[in-house]
Design a protein around this motif. Structure first.
Motif, PDB file in Angstrom:
ATOM      1  N   ASP B 102      -7.086 -17.113  65.571  1.00  0.00           N
ATOM      2  CA  ASP B 102      -6.093 -16.686  66.558  1.00  0.00           C
ATOM      3  C   ASP B 102      -4.663 -16.653  66.024  1.00  0.00           C
ATOM      4  O   ASP B 102      -3.711 -16.555  66.800  1.00  0.00           O
ATOM      5  N   ILE B 103      -4.525 -16.719  64.711  1.00  0.00           N
ATOM      6  CA  ILE B 103      -3.191 -16.574  64.108  1.00  0.00           C
ATOM      7  C   ILE B 103      -2.637 -15.182  64.417  1.00  0.00           C
ATOM      8  O   ILE B 103      -3.341 -14.190  64.278  1.00  0.00           O
ATOM      9  N   THR B 104      -1.382 -15.123  64.846  1.00  0.00           N
ATOM     10  CA  THR B 104      -0.684 -13.845  64.959  1.00  0.00           C
ATOM     11  C   THR B 104       0.669 -13.994  64.264  1.00  0.00           C
ATOM     12  O   THR B 104       1.110 -15.117  63.991  1.00  0.00           O
ATOM     13  N   THR B 105       1.301 -12.876  63.943  1.00  0.00           N
ATOM     14  CA  THR B 105       2.623 -12.934  63.308  1.00  0.00           C
ATOM     15  C   THR B 105       3.541 -11.919  63.963  1.00  0.00           C
ATOM     16  O   THR B 105       3.085 -11.014  64.667  1.00  0.00           O
TER      17      THR B 105
END
Lengths: 309, 309
Positions: B102-105
Protein backbone atom coordinates in the motif's frame (compact mmCIF):
# COMPACT_ATOMS: atom_id res chain seq x y z
CA UNK A 1 -8.19 -15.57 -21.99
CA UNK A 2 -5.85 -12.89 -23.24
CA UNK A 3 -4.38 -10.35 -20.82
CA UNK A 4 -5.88 -6.90 -21.46
CA UNK A 5 -3.19 -4.21 -21.46
CA UNK A 6 -4.74 -0.84 -20.73
CA UNK A 7 -3.66 2.75 -20.03
CA UNK A 8 -5.40 5.43 -17.97
CA UNK A 9 -8.77 6.97 -18.72
CA UNK A 10 -8.79 9.75 -21.31
CA UNK A 11 -5.76 8.06 -22.90
CA UNK A 12 -2.91 10.11 -24.32
CA UNK A 13 -0.42 8.86 -26.90
CA UNK A 14 1.74 7.21 -24.23
CA UNK A 15 -1.20 5.25 -22.76
CA UNK A 16 -2.26 4.12 -26.24
CA UNK A 17 1.15 3.15 -27.63
CA UNK A 18 2.39 1.66 -24.34
CA UNK A 19 -0.61 -0.69 -24.35
CA UNK A 20 0.29 -1.72 -27.89
CA UNK A 21 3.98 -2.14 -26.99
CA UNK A 22 3.51 -4.14 -23.78
CA UNK A 23 0.98 -6.42 -25.49
CA UNK A 24 3.53 -7.00 -28.28
CA UNK A 25 6.27 -7.77 -25.76
CA UNK A 26 4.03 -10.19 -23.84
CA UNK A 27 2.99 -11.92 -27.06
CA UNK A 28 6.66 -12.26 -28.05
CA UNK A 29 7.26 -13.88 -24.66
CA UNK A 30 4.46 -16.41 -25.22
CA UNK A 31 1.81 -14.67 -23.11
CA UNK A 32 -1.44 -13.99 -24.94
CA UNK A 33 -2.20 -10.27 -24.59
CA UNK A 34 -4.06 -7.54 -26.43
CA UNK A 35 -3.89 -3.75 -26.35
CA UNK A 36 -7.01 -2.05 -24.95
CA UNK A 37 -8.17 1.45 -24.08
CA UNK A 38 -11.07 2.88 -22.11
CA UNK A 39 -12.66 4.68 -25.07
CA UNK A 40 -13.76 3.75 -28.56
CA UNK A 41 -11.34 4.51 -31.39
CA UNK A 42 -13.69 7.21 -32.67
CA UNK A 43 -13.18 9.17 -29.47
CA UNK A 44 -9.39 9.02 -29.45
CA UNK A 45 -7.58 12.36 -29.25
CA UNK A 46 -6.32 13.86 -32.55
CA UNK A 47 -2.63 13.47 -31.71
CA UNK A 48 -2.90 9.74 -30.99
CA UNK A 49 -5.11 9.22 -34.05
CA UNK A 50 -2.43 10.89 -36.18
CA UNK A 51 0.30 8.70 -34.66
CA UNK A 52 -1.62 5.45 -35.20
CA UNK A 53 -2.29 6.43 -38.81
CA UNK A 54 1.28 7.52 -39.55
CA UNK A 55 2.79 4.24 -38.31
CA UNK A 56 -0.02 1.94 -39.49
CA UNK A 57 -0.96 0.78 -36.00
CA UNK A 58 -4.44 -0.55 -35.16
CA UNK A 59 -6.26 1.30 -32.39
CA UNK A 60 -6.47 -0.63 -29.11
CA UNK A 61 -9.88 -2.21 -28.57
CA UNK A 62 -12.45 -0.81 -26.16
CA UNK A 63 -12.29 -2.12 -22.58
CA UNK A 64 -15.02 -0.74 -20.35
CA UNK A 65 -15.26 -3.33 -17.57
CA UNK A 66 -12.19 -4.99 -16.09
CA UNK A 67 -14.11 -7.25 -13.68
CA UNK A 68 -12.86 -10.85 -13.67
CA UNK A 69 -10.22 -10.17 -16.33
CA UNK A 70 -6.45 -10.37 -16.26
CA UNK A 71 -5.26 -6.78 -16.64
CA UNK A 72 -1.88 -5.18 -17.22
CA UNK A 73 -1.68 -1.45 -16.51
CA UNK A 74 0.46 0.98 -18.46
CA UNK A 75 1.06 4.65 -17.68
CA UNK A 76 -0.86 4.65 -14.36
CA UNK A 77 -1.20 2.77 -11.07
CA UNK A 78 -4.23 4.47 -9.50
CA UNK A 79 -7.50 2.51 -9.30
CA UNK A 80 -9.45 5.72 -9.99
CA UNK A 81 -7.84 6.08 -13.42
CA UNK A 82 -8.67 2.54 -14.51
CA UNK A 83 -11.69 0.91 -16.13
CA UNK A 84 -14.77 -0.03 -14.10
CA UNK A 85 -14.34 -2.90 -11.63
CA UNK A 86 -10.57 -2.79 -11.77
CA UNK A 87 -10.68 -3.76 -8.09
CA UNK A 88 -12.36 -7.00 -9.18
CA UNK A 89 -9.74 -7.76 -11.85
CA UNK A 90 -6.48 -9.63 -11.45
CA UNK A 91 -3.71 -7.11 -12.07
CA UNK A 92 -0.81 -9.07 -13.55
CA UNK A 93 1.65 -6.29 -14.44
CA UNK A 94 2.22 -2.54 -14.15
CA UNK A 95 4.59 -0.44 -16.27
CA UNK A 96 4.58 3.27 -15.51
CA UNK A 97 6.49 6.51 -15.02
CA UNK A 98 4.15 8.34 -12.61
CA UNK A 99 3.92 8.55 -8.84
CA UNK A 100 3.07 5.23 -7.19
CA UNK A 101 -0.71 4.86 -6.92
CA UNK A 102 -2.98 2.82 -4.71
CA UNK A 103 -2.99 -0.42 -6.71
CA UNK A 104 -2.28 -3.46 -4.53
CA UNK A 105 -2.18 -7.15 -5.41
CA UNK A 106 -2.52 -10.49 -3.63
CA UNK A 107 0.38 -12.02 -5.55
CA UNK A 108 3.84 -10.95 -6.68
CA UNK A 109 3.74 -9.32 -10.13
CA UNK A 110 5.98 -7.34 -12.44
CA UNK A 111 5.76 -3.68 -11.37
CA UNK A 112 8.23 -1.48 -13.18
CA UNK A 113 7.98 2.26 -12.74
CA UNK A 114 10.85 4.64 -13.35
CA UNK A 115 11.11 8.42 -12.86
CA UNK A 116 11.54 9.08 -16.58
CA UNK A 117 9.53 11.16 -19.03
CA UNK A 118 7.48 8.42 -20.66
CA UNK A 119 6.30 4.83 -20.26
CA UNK A 120 7.72 4.21 -23.74
CA UNK A 121 11.20 4.77 -22.34
CA UNK A 122 10.67 2.08 -19.69
CA UNK A 123 9.22 -0.30 -22.29
CA UNK A 124 12.23 0.25 -24.57
CA UNK A 125 14.44 -1.00 -21.72
CA UNK A 126 12.15 -3.97 -21.12
CA UNK A 127 12.36 -5.05 -24.77
CA UNK A 128 16.15 -4.82 -24.53
CA UNK A 129 16.30 -6.73 -21.23
CA UNK A 130 14.10 -9.47 -22.72
CA UNK A 131 16.16 -9.62 -25.92
CA UNK A 132 13.02 -9.04 -28.01
CA UNK A 133 13.25 -6.92 -31.19
CA UNK A 134 10.70 -4.09 -31.32
CA UNK A 135 8.49 -4.24 -34.46
CA UNK A 136 8.96 -1.15 -36.67
CA UNK A 137 5.39 0.11 -36.28
CA UNK A 138 5.44 -0.37 -32.50
CA UNK A 139 8.75 1.53 -32.28
CA UNK A 140 7.10 4.41 -34.17
CA UNK A 141 4.35 4.57 -31.58
CA UNK A 142 6.78 4.45 -28.64
CA UNK A 143 8.96 7.13 -30.25
CA UNK A 144 5.94 9.41 -30.74
CA UNK A 145 4.89 8.91 -27.11
CA UNK A 146 8.30 9.97 -25.79
CA UNK A 147 8.37 13.08 -27.98
CA UNK A 148 4.82 13.90 -26.87
CA UNK A 149 5.29 13.29 -23.14
CA UNK A 150 8.61 15.15 -23.01
CA UNK A 151 7.30 17.95 -25.29
CA UNK A 152 10.20 17.28 -27.67
CA UNK A 153 12.66 17.08 -24.72
CA UNK A 154 11.57 20.47 -23.31
CA UNK A 155 9.54 19.19 -20.34
CA UNK A 156 11.27 19.11 -16.94
CA UNK A 157 10.17 15.45 -16.77
CA UNK A 158 12.56 14.63 -19.64
CA UNK A 159 15.60 12.58 -18.62
CA UNK A 160 18.77 11.33 -20.30
CA UNK A 161 17.08 7.90 -20.52
CA UNK A 162 14.31 9.40 -22.68
CA UNK A 163 16.86 10.88 -25.09
CA UNK A 164 18.69 7.56 -25.33
CA UNK A 165 15.39 5.78 -26.04
CA UNK A 166 14.50 8.26 -28.80
CA UNK A 167 17.91 7.85 -30.44
CA UNK A 168 17.44 4.06 -30.43
CA UNK A 169 13.79 4.00 -31.46
CA UNK A 170 14.08 6.47 -34.35
CA UNK A 171 16.41 4.03 -36.11
CA UNK A 172 14.02 1.09 -35.59
CA UNK A 173 11.00 3.16 -36.67
CA UNK A 174 12.77 4.65 -39.70
CA UNK A 175 12.16 8.26 -38.60
CA UNK A 176 14.97 10.62 -39.61
CA UNK A 177 13.55 13.92 -38.36
CA UNK A 178 11.98 13.69 -34.91
CA UNK A 179 11.33 17.47 -34.87
CA UNK A 180 9.11 17.02 -37.90
CA UNK A 181 7.26 14.15 -36.19
CA UNK A 182 6.79 16.28 -33.07
CA UNK A 183 5.43 19.23 -35.07
CA UNK A 184 2.97 16.93 -36.88
CA UNK A 185 1.71 15.73 -33.51
CA UNK A 186 1.58 19.24 -32.06
CA UNK A 187 -0.36 20.47 -35.06
CA UNK A 188 -2.90 17.66 -34.68
CA UNK A 189 -3.07 18.01 -30.91
CA UNK A 190 -3.38 21.78 -30.66
CA UNK A 191 -6.00 22.19 -33.33
CA UNK A 192 -9.11 23.66 -31.72
CA UNK A 193 -11.01 24.53 -34.87
CA UNK A 194 -14.62 23.43 -34.57
CA UNK A 195 -14.03 21.37 -31.43
CA UNK A 196 -16.62 21.90 -28.65
CA UNK A 197 -15.15 23.55 -25.52
CA UNK A 198 -16.05 20.59 -23.31
CA UNK A 199 -14.15 18.21 -25.61
CA UNK A 200 -11.15 20.53 -25.41
CA UNK A 201 -11.31 20.53 -21.61
CA UNK A 202 -11.43 16.72 -21.62
CA UNK A 203 -8.73 16.32 -24.29
CA UNK A 204 -6.16 15.54 -21.57
CA UNK A 205 -8.01 15.70 -18.27
CA UNK A 206 -7.58 13.91 -14.93
CA UNK A 207 -9.39 14.00 -11.60
CA UNK A 208 -7.39 13.80 -8.39
CA UNK A 209 -8.34 13.25 -4.78
CA UNK A 210 -6.67 16.02 -2.81
CA UNK A 211 -7.11 15.32 0.87
CA UNK A 212 -10.80 14.54 0.36
CA UNK A 213 -11.40 17.22 -2.28
CA UNK A 214 -12.04 16.28 -5.90
CA UNK A 215 -9.82 18.39 -8.13
CA UNK A 216 -9.84 18.18 -11.92
CA UNK A 217 -6.86 19.29 -14.00
CA UNK A 218 -7.01 19.54 -17.79
CA UNK A 219 -4.18 20.50 -20.10
CA UNK A 220 -4.26 21.91 -23.61
CA UNK A 221 -0.89 22.12 -25.29
CA UNK A 222 -0.86 24.94 -27.83
CA UNK A 223 1.54 26.36 -30.35
CA UNK A 224 0.30 29.80 -29.22
CA UNK A 225 -2.32 31.09 -26.77
CA UNK A 226 -3.88 32.98 -29.68
CA UNK A 227 -5.45 29.68 -30.70
CA UNK A 228 -7.89 29.86 -27.77
CA UNK A 229 -8.35 33.67 -27.62
CA UNK A 230 -11.87 33.53 -29.07
CA UNK A 231 -13.15 30.57 -27.02
CA UNK A 232 -12.07 31.44 -23.47
CA UNK A 233 -15.65 32.19 -22.39
CA UNK A 234 -16.79 28.82 -23.79
CA UNK A 235 -13.98 26.99 -21.99
CA UNK A 236 -14.93 28.69 -18.72
CA UNK A 237 -18.55 27.62 -19.22
CA UNK A 238 -17.43 24.00 -19.76
CA UNK A 239 -15.30 24.19 -16.61
CA UNK A 240 -18.26 25.52 -14.64
CA UNK A 241 -20.37 22.53 -15.75
CA UNK A 242 -17.65 20.06 -14.74
CA UNK A 243 -17.05 21.81 -11.42
CA UNK A 244 -20.77 21.71 -10.59
CA UNK A 245 -20.49 17.90 -10.45
CA UNK A 246 -19.01 17.79 -6.94
CA UNK A 247 -15.56 19.22 -7.59
CA UNK A 248 -13.67 21.61 -5.29
CA UNK A 249 -11.64 22.99 -8.18
CA UNK A 250 -11.28 22.65 -11.92
CA UNK A 251 -8.03 23.86 -13.48
CA UNK A 252 -7.19 24.14 -17.15
CA UNK A 253 -3.55 24.42 -18.17
CA UNK A 254 -3.26 26.35 -21.44
CA UNK A 255 0.35 25.46 -22.15
CA UNK A 256 2.27 27.46 -24.74
CA UNK A 257 4.77 24.88 -25.94
CA UNK A 258 6.88 27.44 -27.79
CA UNK A 259 7.01 30.07 -25.04
CA UNK A 260 7.38 27.31 -22.42
CA UNK A 261 4.83 28.41 -19.91
CA UNK A 262 1.20 27.92 -18.92
CA UNK A 263 -1.76 30.21 -18.63
CA UNK A 264 -3.51 28.46 -15.74
CA UNK A 265 -7.29 28.95 -15.79
CA UNK A 266 -8.76 28.46 -12.30
CA UNK A 267 -12.28 27.78 -11.08
CA UNK A 268 -12.22 26.97 -7.39
CA UNK A 269 -14.07 27.10 -4.09
CA UNK A 270 -10.85 28.54 -2.69
CA UNK A 271 -8.97 30.57 -5.33
CA UNK A 272 -6.52 31.87 -2.71
CA UNK A 273 -5.39 28.27 -2.04
CA UNK A 274 -4.65 27.77 -5.73
CA UNK A 275 -2.78 31.08 -5.89
CA UNK A 276 -0.73 29.98 -2.88
CA UNK A 277 -0.01 26.61 -4.53
CA UNK A 278 1.70 28.37 -7.42
CA UNK A 279 2.98 31.46 -5.55
CA UNK A 280 1.20 33.66 -8.06
CA UNK A 281 -1.84 35.94 -8.36
CA UNK A 282 -4.88 35.44 -10.55
CA UNK A 283 -5.49 38.10 -13.18
CA UNK A 284 -9.22 37.61 -13.63
CA UNK A 285 -9.70 33.85 -13.96
CA UNK A 286 -6.16 32.88 -14.95
CA UNK A 287 -2.49 33.38 -14.17
CA UNK A 288 0.62 32.98 -16.35
CA UNK A 289 3.12 30.55 -14.80
CA UNK A 290 6.44 30.75 -16.67
CA UNK A 291 8.15 27.38 -17.12
CA UNK A 292 5.08 25.32 -16.20
CA UNK A 293 4.91 22.48 -18.72
CA UNK A 294 4.09 19.32 -16.75
CA UNK A 295 0.88 18.55 -14.91
CA UNK A 296 2.49 15.54 -13.26
CA UNK A 297 5.75 17.05 -12.14
CA UNK A 298 4.73 20.66 -11.49
CA UNK A 299 1.00 21.29 -11.22
CA UNK A 300 -0.12 18.23 -9.22
CA UNK A 301 2.73 18.18 -6.63
CA UNK A 302 2.18 21.92 -5.94
CA UNK A 303 -1.55 21.32 -5.51
CA UNK A 304 -0.93 18.33 -3.24
CA UNK A 305 1.32 20.43 -1.02
CA UNK A 306 -1.25 23.24 -0.87
CA UNK A 307 -4.05 20.79 -0.03
CA UNK A 308 -1.88 19.17 2.65
CA UNK A 309 -1.74 15.72 1.01
CA UNK B 1 21.62 13.43 3.86
CA UNK B 2 22.19 9.87 2.75
CA UNK B 3 19.28 7.79 1.51
CA UNK B 4 18.48 5.03 4.04
CA UNK B 5 17.93 1.69 2.29
CA UNK B 6 15.90 -0.60 4.51
CA UNK B 7 14.17 -3.99 4.33
CA UNK B 8 11.09 -5.20 6.19
CA UNK B 9 10.78 -5.64 9.95
CA UNK B 10 12.24 -8.85 11.35
CA UNK B 11 14.71 -8.82 8.46
CA UNK B 12 15.75 -12.02 6.75
CA UNK B 13 18.92 -12.48 4.71
CA UNK B 14 17.28 -10.99 1.59
CA UNK B 15 16.19 -7.82 3.41
CA UNK B 16 19.66 -7.40 4.91
CA UNK B 17 21.76 -8.11 1.82
CA UNK B 18 19.37 -6.29 -0.55
CA UNK B 19 19.76 -3.15 1.58
CA UNK B 20 23.54 -3.52 1.31
CA UNK B 21 23.36 -4.17 -2.45
CA UNK B 22 21.00 -1.32 -3.35
CA UNK B 23 23.02 1.12 -1.22
CA UNK B 24 26.16 -0.02 -3.07
CA UNK B 25 24.46 0.44 -6.44
CA UNK B 26 23.20 3.91 -5.51
CA UNK B 27 26.64 4.93 -4.26
CA UNK B 28 28.19 3.69 -7.51
CA UNK B 29 25.67 5.88 -9.34
CA UNK B 30 26.67 8.96 -7.32
CA UNK B 31 23.74 8.90 -4.89
CA UNK B 32 24.76 8.88 -1.23
CA UNK B 33 23.05 5.92 0.43
CA UNK B 34 23.58 3.61 3.37
CA UNK B 35 22.23 0.16 4.25
CA UNK B 36 19.91 0.10 7.28
CA UNK B 37 17.74 -2.38 9.13
CA UNK B 38 15.02 -2.12 11.75
CA UNK B 39 16.93 -4.01 14.45
CA UNK B 40 20.35 -3.77 16.04
CA UNK B 41 23.05 -6.08 14.70
CA UNK B 42 23.00 -8.06 17.96
CA UNK B 43 19.42 -9.10 17.27
CA UNK B 44 19.98 -10.25 13.69
CA UNK B 45 18.91 -13.82 12.90
CA UNK B 46 21.63 -16.49 12.96
CA UNK B 47 21.51 -17.19 9.21
CA UNK B 48 22.08 -13.55 8.24
CA UNK B 49 24.79 -13.18 10.88
CA UNK B 50 26.57 -16.20 9.39
CA UNK B 51 26.27 -14.75 5.86
CA UNK B 52 27.62 -11.32 6.86
CA UNK B 53 30.56 -12.97 8.63
CA UNK B 54 31.37 -15.38 5.80
CA UNK B 55 31.54 -12.62 3.19
CA UNK B 56 33.04 -9.92 5.44
CA UNK B 57 30.05 -7.58 5.13
CA UNK B 58 29.25 -4.97 7.79
CA UNK B 59 25.79 -5.23 9.33
CA UNK B 60 23.37 -2.49 8.18
CA UNK B 61 22.94 0.22 10.77
CA UNK B 62 19.87 0.53 12.97
CA UNK B 63 17.00 2.64 11.59
CA UNK B 64 14.07 2.97 13.99
CA UNK B 65 12.35 6.15 12.81
CA UNK B 66 11.94 7.00 9.12
CA UNK B 67 10.23 10.35 9.69
CA UNK B 68 11.61 13.15 7.52
CA UNK B 69 14.24 10.90 5.91
CA UNK B 70 14.76 9.78 2.32
CA UNK B 71 14.05 6.06 2.32
CA UNK B 72 14.51 3.29 -0.23
CA UNK B 73 12.60 0.09 0.46
CA UNK B 74 13.88 -3.38 -0.38
CA UNK B 75 11.98 -6.66 -0.08
CA UNK B 76 8.63 -5.06 0.88
CA UNK B 77 6.18 -2.34 -0.13
CA UNK B 78 3.70 -2.38 2.78
CA UNK B 79 3.74 0.53 5.22
CA UNK B 80 3.00 -1.87 8.10
CA UNK B 81 6.29 -3.70 7.53
CA UNK B 82 8.39 -0.54 7.58
CA UNK B 83 10.05 1.51 10.32
CA UNK B 84 8.06 3.99 12.43
CA UNK B 85 6.80 7.10 10.62
CA UNK B 86 7.42 5.66 7.17
CA UNK B 87 4.32 7.59 6.11
CA UNK B 88 6.21 10.77 7.04
CA UNK B 89 9.29 9.80 5.03
CA UNK B 90 10.03 10.48 1.38
CA UNK B 91 10.14 7.09 -0.32
CA UNK B 92 12.60 7.44 -3.20
CA UNK B 93 12.81 3.85 -4.49
CA UNK B 94 11.32 0.37 -4.04
CA UNK B 95 12.91 -2.92 -5.13
CA UNK B 96 10.91 -6.01 -4.27
CA UNK B 97 9.64 -9.44 -5.25
CA UNK B 98 6.44 -9.62 -3.17
CA UNK B 99 2.83 -8.68 -3.82
CA UNK B 100 2.32 -4.93 -4.34
CA UNK B 101 1.67 -3.24 -1.01
CA UNK B 102 0.00 0.00 0.00
CA UNK B 103 2.96 2.34 -0.43
CA UNK B 104 2.08 5.43 -2.46
CA UNK B 105 4.19 8.47 -3.37
CA UNK B 106 3.63 12.07 -4.44
CA UNK B 107 6.34 11.92 -7.09
CA UNK B 108 7.51 9.45 -9.72
CA UNK B 109 10.15 7.06 -8.33
CA UNK B 110 11.92 3.85 -9.29
CA UNK B 111 9.64 0.95 -8.33
CA UNK B 112 10.90 -2.37 -9.56
CA UNK B 113 9.18 -5.53 -8.39
CA UNK B 114 9.33 -8.82 -10.24
CA UNK B 115 7.62 -12.15 -9.54
CA UNK B 116 10.90 -13.94 -8.84
CA UNK B 117 12.19 -15.79 -5.79
CA UNK B 118 14.36 -13.08 -4.28
CA UNK B 119 15.04 -9.33 -4.29
CA UNK B 120 18.69 -10.24 -4.92
CA UNK B 121 17.68 -11.56 -8.35
CA UNK B 122 16.06 -8.22 -9.25
CA UNK B 123 19.09 -6.31 -7.95
CA UNK B 124 21.45 -8.47 -10.03
CA UNK B 125 19.53 -7.33 -13.13
CA UNK B 126 19.67 -3.71 -11.97
CA UNK B 127 23.46 -3.82 -11.58
CA UNK B 128 23.70 -5.27 -15.10
CA UNK B 129 21.29 -2.69 -16.57
CA UNK B 130 23.31 0.10 -14.94
CA UNK B 131 26.62 -1.34 -16.12
CA UNK B 132 27.94 -1.38 -12.53
CA UNK B 133 30.22 -4.24 -11.38
CA UNK B 134 29.00 -5.94 -8.19
CA UNK B 135 31.64 -5.94 -5.43
CA UNK B 136 32.71 -9.49 -4.46
CA UNK B 137 31.43 -9.25 -0.87
CA UNK B 138 28.08 -7.79 -1.97
CA UNK B 139 27.70 -10.57 -4.57
CA UNK B 140 28.22 -13.12 -1.78
CA UNK B 141 25.38 -11.58 0.20
CA UNK B 142 23.03 -11.50 -2.80
CA UNK B 143 23.92 -15.11 -3.68
CA UNK B 144 23.18 -16.23 -0.13
CA UNK B 145 19.84 -14.42 -0.16
CA UNK B 146 18.71 -16.17 -3.35
CA UNK B 147 19.70 -19.60 -2.01
CA UNK B 148 17.89 -18.80 1.26
CA UNK B 149 14.69 -17.38 -0.26
CA UNK B 150 14.40 -20.16 -2.85
CA UNK B 151 15.38 -22.85 -0.30
CA UNK B 152 18.23 -23.90 -2.60
CA UNK B 153 15.89 -23.77 -5.66
CA UNK B 154 13.27 -26.04 -4.03
CA UNK B 155 10.67 -23.37 -3.24
CA UNK B 156 7.76 -22.93 -5.68
CA UNK B 157 8.71 -19.23 -5.74
CA UNK B 158 11.98 -20.11 -7.49
CA UNK B 159 12.17 -19.03 -11.14
CA UNK B 160 14.59 -19.48 -14.00
CA UNK B 161 15.74 -15.88 -13.36
CA UNK B 162 16.85 -16.87 -9.85
CA UNK B 163 18.93 -19.75 -11.22
CA UNK B 164 20.54 -17.46 -13.79
CA UNK B 165 21.36 -14.93 -11.06
CA UNK B 166 22.95 -17.63 -8.87
CA UNK B 167 25.09 -18.88 -11.75
CA UNK B 168 26.32 -15.32 -12.38
CA UNK B 169 26.78 -14.28 -8.75
CA UNK B 170 28.68 -17.39 -7.63
CA UNK B 171 31.45 -16.50 -10.05
CA UNK B 172 31.65 -12.92 -8.78
CA UNK B 173 31.52 -14.03 -5.16
CA UNK B 174 34.07 -16.81 -5.63
CA UNK B 175 31.73 -19.54 -4.32
CA UNK B 176 32.27 -22.91 -6.02
CA UNK B 177 29.78 -25.03 -4.09
CA UNK B 178 26.42 -23.32 -3.52
CA UNK B 179 25.00 -26.46 -1.86
CA UNK B 180 27.68 -26.15 0.82
CA UNK B 181 26.81 -22.45 1.31
CA UNK B 182 23.12 -23.33 1.59
CA UNK B 183 23.77 -26.06 4.17
CA UNK B 184 25.93 -23.67 6.23
CA UNK B 185 23.00 -21.20 6.26
CA UNK B 186 20.44 -23.92 7.02
CA UNK B 187 22.56 -25.17 9.91
CA UNK B 188 22.81 -21.66 11.36
CA UNK B 189 19.16 -20.87 10.71
CA UNK B 190 17.60 -24.06 12.02
CA UNK B 191 19.59 -24.24 15.21
CA UNK B 192 17.15 -24.00 18.11
CA UNK B 193 19.53 -24.97 20.90
CA UNK B 194 19.12 -22.67 23.86
CA UNK B 195 16.98 -20.15 21.95
CA UNK B 196 13.85 -18.96 23.83
CA UNK B 197 10.59 -20.10 22.18
CA UNK B 198 9.41 -16.52 21.63
CA UNK B 199 12.61 -15.69 19.77
CA UNK B 200 12.06 -18.77 17.58
CA UNK B 201 8.49 -17.67 16.82
CA UNK B 202 9.78 -14.21 15.83
CA UNK B 203 12.76 -15.52 13.87
CA UNK B 204 10.85 -14.99 10.60
CA UNK B 205 7.46 -13.58 11.57
CA UNK B 206 5.03 -11.22 9.86
CA UNK B 207 1.63 -9.75 10.74
CA UNK B 208 -1.01 -9.41 8.04
CA UNK B 209 -4.33 -7.60 7.88
CA UNK B 210 -6.87 -10.16 6.64
CA UNK B 211 -10.11 -8.36 5.97
CA UNK B 212 -9.89 -6.50 9.28
CA UNK B 213 -8.43 -9.43 11.24
CA UNK B 214 -4.83 -9.33 12.46
CA UNK B 215 -3.14 -12.62 11.54
CA UNK B 216 0.47 -13.44 12.42
CA UNK B 217 2.45 -16.05 10.49
CA UNK B 218 5.87 -17.24 11.61
CA UNK B 219 8.08 -19.72 9.83
CA UNK B 220 10.88 -21.91 11.15
CA UNK B 221 12.83 -23.75 8.51
CA UNK B 222 14.24 -26.97 9.90
CA UNK B 223 16.45 -29.77 8.69
CA UNK B 224 14.08 -32.10 10.57
CA UNK B 225 10.99 -31.69 12.77
CA UNK B 226 12.85 -33.63 15.48
CA UNK B 227 14.70 -30.40 16.23
CA UNK B 228 11.56 -28.91 17.81
CA UNK B 229 10.08 -32.11 19.31
CA UNK B 230 10.98 -31.13 22.86
CA UNK B 231 9.88 -27.49 22.70
CA UNK B 232 6.44 -27.68 21.10
CA UNK B 233 4.69 -26.78 24.36
CA UNK B 234 6.97 -23.77 24.79
CA UNK B 235 6.31 -22.62 21.23
CA UNK B 236 2.55 -22.93 21.81
CA UNK B 237 2.86 -20.84 24.96
CA UNK B 238 4.74 -18.14 23.02
CA UNK B 239 2.03 -18.20 20.33
CA UNK B 240 -0.65 -17.81 22.99
CA UNK B 241 1.07 -14.69 24.34
CA UNK B 242 1.36 -13.16 20.88
CA UNK B 243 -2.23 -14.02 20.02
CA UNK B 244 -3.50 -12.42 23.23
CA UNK B 245 -2.31 -9.07 21.85
CA UNK B 246 -5.33 -8.53 19.59
CA UNK B 247 -4.73 -11.19 16.97
CA UNK B 248 -7.41 -13.38 15.35
CA UNK B 249 -4.89 -16.12 14.57
CA UNK B 250 -1.24 -16.95 15.05
CA UNK B 251 0.27 -19.60 12.76
CA UNK B 252 3.70 -21.12 12.94
CA UNK B 253 5.06 -22.94 9.89
CA UNK B 254 7.49 -25.65 10.97
CA UNK B 255 8.95 -26.30 7.54
CA UNK B 256 10.95 -29.47 6.97
CA UNK B 257 13.29 -28.38 4.20
CA UNK B 258 14.47 -31.90 3.43
CA UNK B 259 11.01 -33.56 3.40
CA UNK B 260 9.57 -30.50 1.63
CA UNK B 261 6.49 -29.89 3.68
CA UNK B 262 5.25 -27.92 6.67
CA UNK B 263 3.78 -28.87 10.01
CA UNK B 264 1.43 -25.91 10.44
CA UNK B 265 0.78 -25.04 14.09
CA UNK B 266 -2.49 -23.16 14.46
CA UNK B 267 -3.88 -20.97 17.22
CA UNK B 268 -7.06 -19.27 16.04
CA UNK B 269 -10.43 -17.83 16.99
CA UNK B 270 -11.77 -19.88 14.08
CA UNK B 271 -9.73 -23.07 13.56
CA UNK B 272 -12.26 -24.37 11.01
CA UNK B 273 -11.52 -21.37 8.78
CA UNK B 274 -7.80 -22.16 8.86
CA UNK B 275 -8.52 -25.84 8.11
CA UNK B 276 -10.64 -24.73 5.17
CA UNK B 277 -7.88 -22.42 3.93
CA UNK B 278 -5.55 -25.39 3.54
CA UNK B 279 -8.13 -28.09 2.79
CA UNK B 280 -6.80 -30.13 5.69
CA UNK B 281 -7.71 -31.19 9.24
CA UNK B 282 -5.93 -30.28 12.45
CA UNK B 283 -4.46 -33.16 14.40
CA UNK B 284 -4.41 -31.53 17.83
CA UNK B 285 -2.90 -28.09 17.27
CA UNK B 286 -1.16 -28.72 13.96
CA UNK B 287 -1.54 -30.26 10.52
CA UNK B 288 1.07 -31.55 8.05
CA UNK B 289 0.79 -29.84 4.65
CA UNK B 290 2.92 -31.68 2.07
CA UNK B 291 4.71 -29.37 -0.36
CA UNK B 292 4.13 -26.21 1.66
CA UNK B 293 7.41 -24.29 1.64
CA UNK B 294 6.53 -20.64 1.00
CA UNK B 295 4.63 -18.31 3.32
CA UNK B 296 4.35 -15.72 0.57
CA UNK B 297 3.23 -17.93 -2.29
CA UNK B 298 1.27 -20.63 -0.47
CA UNK B 299 0.28 -19.83 3.10
CA UNK B 300 -0.70 -16.15 2.77
CA UNK B 301 -2.69 -16.39 -0.51
CA UNK B 302 -4.68 -19.35 0.89
CA UNK B 303 -5.40 -17.40 4.07
CA UNK B 304 -6.42 -14.32 2.09
CA UNK B 305 -8.87 -16.39 0.07
CA UNK B 306 -10.34 -17.96 3.21
CA UNK B 307 -10.68 -14.57 4.91
CA UNK B 308 -12.32 -13.14 1.78
CA UNK B 309 -9.62 -10.54 1.05
Amino acid sequence: MAICVVGHSNPDTDSVTAAIALAALMNAQGKEAKACMQIAADNLNPESTTVLKRFGLAAPELLEDAGGKEIALVDFSDLAQGPANLDKAEIVAVVDHHKIGDITTNNPILFRAEPVGCTGTVLNKMFKDAGVAIPKDVAGGMLSAILSDTVNFKSPTCTEDDKVAVSELKGVAGVDDTDELFMEMLKAKSSVDGVPAKDLLFRDYKDFDMNGNKVGVGQLELATLDQVADIRADLMKAMEQVKADGRHSVLLMLTDVVKEGTDLVVLSDDPALIEKAFDSKLDGSSMWIPGMMSRKKQTVPNLQNAFGC
